[in-house]
Design an enzyme around this catalytic site. Structure first.
Site, PDB file in Angstrom:
ATOM      1  CG  ASP A  80      49.186  -2.053 -41.951  1.00  0.00           C
ATOM      2  OD1 ASP A  80      48.077  -2.568 -41.754  1.00  0.00           O
ATOM      3  OD2 ASP A  80      50.014  -2.495 -42.770  1.00  0.00           O
ATOM      4  CG  ASP A  88      50.717 -11.471 -41.165  1.00  0.00           C
ATOM      5  OD1 ASP A  88      49.990 -10.726 -41.829  1.00  0.00           O
ATOM      6  OD2 ASP A  88      50.818 -11.377 -39.923  1.00  0.00           O
TER       7      ASP A  88
HETATM    8  O1  1PR Z   1      50.533 -10.794 -34.531  1.00  0.00           O
HETATM    9  O2  1PR Z   1      48.305 -10.625 -33.476  1.00  0.00           O
HETATM   10  O3  1PR Z   1      50.085  -8.990 -32.898  1.00  0.00           O
HETATM   11  O4  1PR Z   1      48.973  -8.952 -35.095  1.00  0.00           O
HETATM   12  C1  1PR Z   1      49.811  -8.088 -35.776  1.00  0.00           C
HETATM   13  C2  1PR Z   1      49.065  -7.647 -36.998  1.00  0.00           C
HETATM   14  O5  1PR Z   1      49.838  -6.642 -37.638  1.00  0.00           O
HETATM   15  C3  1PR Z   1      48.847  -8.760 -38.000  1.00  0.00           C
HETATM   16  O6  1PR Z   1      47.529  -8.664 -38.448  1.00  0.00           O
HETATM   17  C4  1PR Z   1      49.807  -8.447 -39.128  1.00  0.00           C
HETATM   18  O7  1PR Z   1      49.211  -8.726 -40.388  1.00  0.00           O
HETATM   19  C5  1PR Z   1      50.015  -6.960 -38.996  1.00  0.00           C
HETATM   20  N1  1PR Z   1      51.365  -6.536 -39.362  1.00  0.00           N
HETATM   21  C6  1PR Z   1      52.472  -6.741 -38.635  1.00  0.00           C
HETATM   22  N2  1PR Z   1      53.520  -6.171 -39.245  1.00  0.00           N
HETATM   23  C7  1PR Z   1      53.078  -5.602 -40.360  1.00  0.00           C
HETATM   24  C8  1PR Z   1      53.874  -4.834 -41.321  1.00  0.00           C
HETATM   25  O8  1PR Z   1      53.371  -4.400 -42.354  1.00  0.00           O
HETATM   26  N3  1PR Z   1      55.152  -4.663 -41.039  1.00  0.00           N
HETATM   27  N4  1PR Z   1      50.913  -5.408 -41.410  1.00  0.00           N
HETATM   28  C9  1PR Z   1      51.718  -5.823 -40.433  1.00  0.00           C
HETATM   29  C10 1PR Z   1      50.246  -6.197 -42.164  1.00  0.00           C
HETATM   30  C11 1PR Z   1      49.237  -6.148 -44.170  1.00  0.00           C
HETATM   31  C12 1PR Z   1      47.958  -5.540 -44.467  1.00  0.00           C
HETATM   32  C13 1PR Z   1      48.124  -4.450 -45.497  1.00  0.00           C
HETATM   33  C14 1PR Z   1      47.780  -5.153 -46.772  1.00  0.00           C
HETATM   34  C15 1PR Z   1      47.350  -4.247 -47.873  1.00  0.00           C
HETATM   35  N5  1PR Z   1      49.888  -5.402 -43.189  1.00  0.00           N
HETATM   36  O9  1PR Z   1      47.333  -5.079 -43.357  1.00  0.00           O
HETATM   37  O10 1PR Z   1      47.300  -3.457 -45.112  1.00  0.00           O
HETATM   38  O11 1PR Z   1      48.896  -5.928 -47.186  1.00  0.00           O
HETATM   39  O12 1PR Z   1      48.376  -3.434 -48.271  1.00  0.00           O
HETATM   40  P1  1PR Z   1      48.444  -2.855 -49.747  1.00  0.00           P
HETATM   41  O13 1PR Z   1      47.040  -2.674 -50.215  1.00  0.00           O
HETATM   42  O14 1PR Z   1      49.147  -1.548 -49.615  1.00  0.00           O
HETATM   43  O15 1PR Z   1      49.204  -3.861 -50.557  1.00  0.00           O
HETATM   44  P2  1PR Z   1      49.533  -9.880 -33.940  1.00  0.00           P
END
Ligand code: 1PR
Length: 531
Positions: free
Chosen positions: A231, A387
């Site tokens: 991320d 999400d």
């Molecule tokens: O909406 O098309 O602009 O895409 C934004 C992207 O950013 C989406 O794919 C969304 O999942 C991601 N995103 C947005 N905010 C966050 C955040 O964390 N605040 N991350 C985010 C999503 C989830 C996974 C993470 C897993 C594994 N993160 O990518 O890596 O949950 O984590 P873990 O193994 O530590 O539990 P758009």
């Protein structure tokens, strides 16, 4: 000097980077005469059958290609470049291929296995070829929905076969001409060796000996993929960092957590055996990625050194910049593909697209980001990042959304829940459930689901198996389980208890709590196929 046929679709940068990494210079085909004159020609097939043929037609390359192949000049085709050697493909009905071989390329038969085939599979080598010097039966990276039947390839051309629900042709070769269904440029060290063997052939032939069709070979097996996710966002000082949320909250004591530099971490995971690397530009929903050059630079640099598939997500949608210039989602995705991405992932915009699909009672408009990108680059290049968050209810009658009876009781003692889709990085919940979203996306042409889970993200408490079973049961495209991995055992669990094709983790890899090799070892011990 290697000549590359880059017709501007999909990720040709990876092939270019792989050739450069192997110490060879690359020249681009500038016109039809280069096709005939090139000493060695590589045709990296990316995109849909129809769009590849359309571009070849537009550039006047069809006849020279046919002539080159018929006159046995050194040629290596990759992926769709194998398929266009046939008369046509179910992918683009009515579009003629190069017709070197008879017959149509057909879609994998629907069945238990997800389509597209995305991931690492084996090959059976059916003819001696110097392309496989040093090859040690490693798995190679495949990504396709259509395949070549064995009956359409003459014996003297058969190079390799692979099994994915059915036995099909994964490589043809004769004389100095070869075409491979898998991507050597994305198959790690094993793939680079195959590519290097082609680059170093000199005047040698790619297929020296008449084939010996082997009898009784056990089917090749697809591996379950282990994916590292980064991320990425700018911290308050403006540096692009890999961060990690706890249920999507990436700040600790007011600061964005900084877990490392994107390119360095991606390189480390490649070396440690990650089967794929995903970058999510997590503030992409509010920034415009085409102005966010650092992210594109990260992709460019990573693709110079990392030879497994790269996915990038964040901010893929249409956009008008401050000067009034408009960009389509396809423009944004194209920039990512040109910079080294193999797949793009769409989050928020996919939710809006499915909401519109539902408003239109299931009629597609052809204009959504998913449709536009899938039409040009193929379904296998379009991942949907979901999400979802649990919403507990006392009884299924309390909502029109699809509920499950859950083993994990809600805060008010509820035994049922549904999974609410969110946008803008979990900041806004929508009146759409995860099943509606993934089914709508599959209808619009998405090729894979990256299934996050806000409740589990960063908790180390294991994947949400109930969510994964629900979603995987609702679609026929591959599903990547994400969020919550805290140990190697969680990967064993997700593959034993759900049909997910891949599992992704972030925190445990970034914090070096569990090495990727330990995950693979744990899977191997219980006979789960891995690379
Ligand atoms: O909406 O098309 O602009 O895409 C934004 C992207 O950013 C989406 O794919 C969304 O999942 C991601 N995103 C947005 N905010 C966050 C955040 O964390 N605040 N991350 C985010 C999503 C989830 C996974 C993470 C897993 C594994 N993160 O990518 O890596 O949950 O984590 P873990 O193994 O530590 O539990 P758009």
């Amino acid at each position: 000097m290697i000549t590359l046929l880059d017709y501007g679709a999909g990720n040709v940068r990876s092939v270019r980077n792989a050739i450069a990494k192997l110490g060879h210079e690359v020249r681009d085909v500038a016109g039809p005469e280069d096709i005939l004159q090139a000493e060695k020609l590589i045709f990296p097939g990316v995109g849909r059958f129809g769009s590849v043929m359309e571009r070849l037609q537009r550039d006047g390359l069809i006849e020279p290609l046919i002539q080159r192949i018929r006159s046995d000049k050194p040629f290596l085709g990759i992926c769709v470049a194998l398929q266009v050697l046939f008369e046509g493909s179910e992918e683009s009905p009515g579009v003629a291929g190069l017709s070197i071989f008879p017959g149509q390329v057909k879609r994998f038969a629907p069945g238990l296995l997800s389509v597209p085939q995305i991931g690492w599979n084996g090959i059976h080598i059916q003819a001696d070829s110097p392309l496989f010097d040093g090859y040690q039966e490693e798995k190679l990276y495949f990504v396709h929905s259509y395949r070549v039947s064995c009956e359409n390839v003459p014996d003297e051309w058969l190079l390799t076969t692979t099994d994915y629900g059915e036995h099909y042709v994964s490589g043809v070769a004769r004389g100095h001409v070869a075409a491979l269904q898998f991507h050597p440029e994305k198959s790690g060290a094993a793939g680079l060796r195959i590519l290097e063997n082609f680059l170093n052939l000199g005047q040698g032939r790619v297929s020296e000996v008449l084939p010996r069709p082997a009898a009784g070979q056990p089917p090749t097996k697809m591996a379950k993929r282990v994916i590292a996710c980064l991320d990425v966002r700018s911290n308050d000082r403006g540096d692009l960092v890999v961060t990690k949320g706890d249920q999507y909250d990436v700040r600790q004591e007011g600061e964005v957590r900084n877990l490392g530099k994107p390119v360095e971490l991606a390189r480390r995971y490649y070396e440690e055996g990650a089967d794929e690397i995903t970058f999510l530009n997590i503030t992409g929903f509010r920034d415009f990625p085409m102005q966010d050059q650092p992210m594109i630079e990260v992709l460019r640099k990573t693709s110079e050194e990392v030879f497994v598939p790269l996915t990038i997500g964040g901010g893929i949608r249409e956009f008008t910049d401050s000067e009034g210039r408009s960009y389509t989602a396809l423009d944004v995705a194209s920039e990512y593909f040109r910079s080294g991405a193999d797949k793009i992932s769409i989050g928020s915009d996919a939710v809006y697209a499915v909401e519109e699909l539902i408003r239109n009672q299931g009629r597609t408009s052809g204009r959504s980001s998913i449709e536009q990108i899938s039409r040009t680059y193929g379904a296998q290049a379009v991942v949907i990042s979901v999400d979802p968050r649990r919403v507990y209810v006392k009884s299924p009658e309390d909502t029109f959304h699809q509920t499950i009876r859950t083993g994990q009781v809600g805060p008010g003692g509820e035994h049922y829940c549904w999974y609410q889709c969110t946008v803008k990085g979990g900041r806004e919940g929508r009146d759409l459930d995860a099943v509606q979203l993934v089914q709508g996306c599959e209808q619009l042409g998405a090729g894979e689901i990256l299934l996050n889970c806000i409740d589990r993200d960063g908790t180390n408490s294991g994947f949400d198996l109930e969510l994964i079973n629900l979603v995987r049961g609702a679609v026929s495209i591959p599903v990547i389980a994400s969020s919550g991995a805290g140990s190697a055992v969680h990967f064993v669990e997700v593959f034993q208890k759900t049909p997910a094709e891949a599992a992704l983790a972030a925190g445990i890899f970034h914090r070096r709590e569990v090495p990727i090799s330990a995950v693979k070892e744990a899977l191997r011990e219980v006979d789960i196929e891995v690379r």
